[in-house]
Design a protein around this motif. Structure first.
Motif, PDB file in Angstrom:
ATOM      1  N   CYS A   6       0.967  -1.207  -0.119  1.00 38.28           N
ATOM      2  CA  CYS A   6       0.037   0.023  -0.043  1.00 38.28           C
ATOM      3  C   CYS A   6       0.877   1.236   0.090  1.00 38.28           C
ATOM      4  N   CYS A   9       0.047   3.290   3.753  1.00 38.69           N
ATOM      5  CA  CYS A   9       0.238   2.877   5.094  1.00 38.69           C
ATOM      6  C   CYS A   9       1.627   1.764   4.989  1.00 38.69           C
ATOM      7  N   CYS A  76      -6.680  -0.830   0.186  1.00 38.74           N
ATOM      8  CA  CYS A  76      -5.736  -1.427   1.136  1.00 38.74           C
ATOM      9  C   CYS A  76      -6.815  -1.900   2.073  1.00 38.74           C
ATOM     10  N   HIS A  78      -6.057  -2.422   5.197  1.00 41.22           N
ATOM     11  CA  HIS A  78      -5.468  -1.735   6.452  1.00 41.22           C
ATOM     12  C   HIS A  78      -6.072  -0.297   6.723  1.00 41.22           C
ATOM     13  N   CYS A  79      -5.734   0.584   5.584  1.00 43.37           N
ATOM     14  CA  CYS A  79      -6.102   1.822   5.741  1.00 43.37           C
ATOM     15  C   CYS A  79      -7.331   2.328   4.686  1.00 43.37           C
TER      16      CYS A  79
END
Ligand SMILES: [Zn+2]
Length: 85
Positions: A6, A9, A76, A78-79
């Protein structure tokens, strides 16, 4: 199996992760926004009115581009950043 990193992040995730897939609508919205900003920046050279005039075609062009390139985009997990692979 491909790992993607990503740009937001810096975390890596699987290219085939279903959570990372981007629908055409999301890609169109992301590209439409980017296209509108790009159009406004190009148009601003011609003055403030050009900035406004550039926003609409830039946004439309970006949205169409995003629609057709949706399978090249990933989100992503995650973020939630959406980016082009
Ligand atoms: Zn991320």
């Amino acid at each position: 199996m491909a790992e993607l990193k990503c740009p937001g992040c810096r975390k890596e995730f699987d290219n085939n992760n279903p959570e990372s897939l981007v629908t055409r609508g999301v890609a169109a919205a992301v590209c439409g926004t980017a296209g509108a900003i790009f159009g406004a920046e190009v148009g601003i050279v011609g003055g403030p009115i050009g900035g406004i005039a550039g926003t609409v075609p830039g946004g439309a062009l970006g949205a169409v581009t995003g629609w057709f390139l949706a399978d090249q985009f990933r989100r992503c997990p995650h973020c939630s950043k959406v980016f082009k692979t």
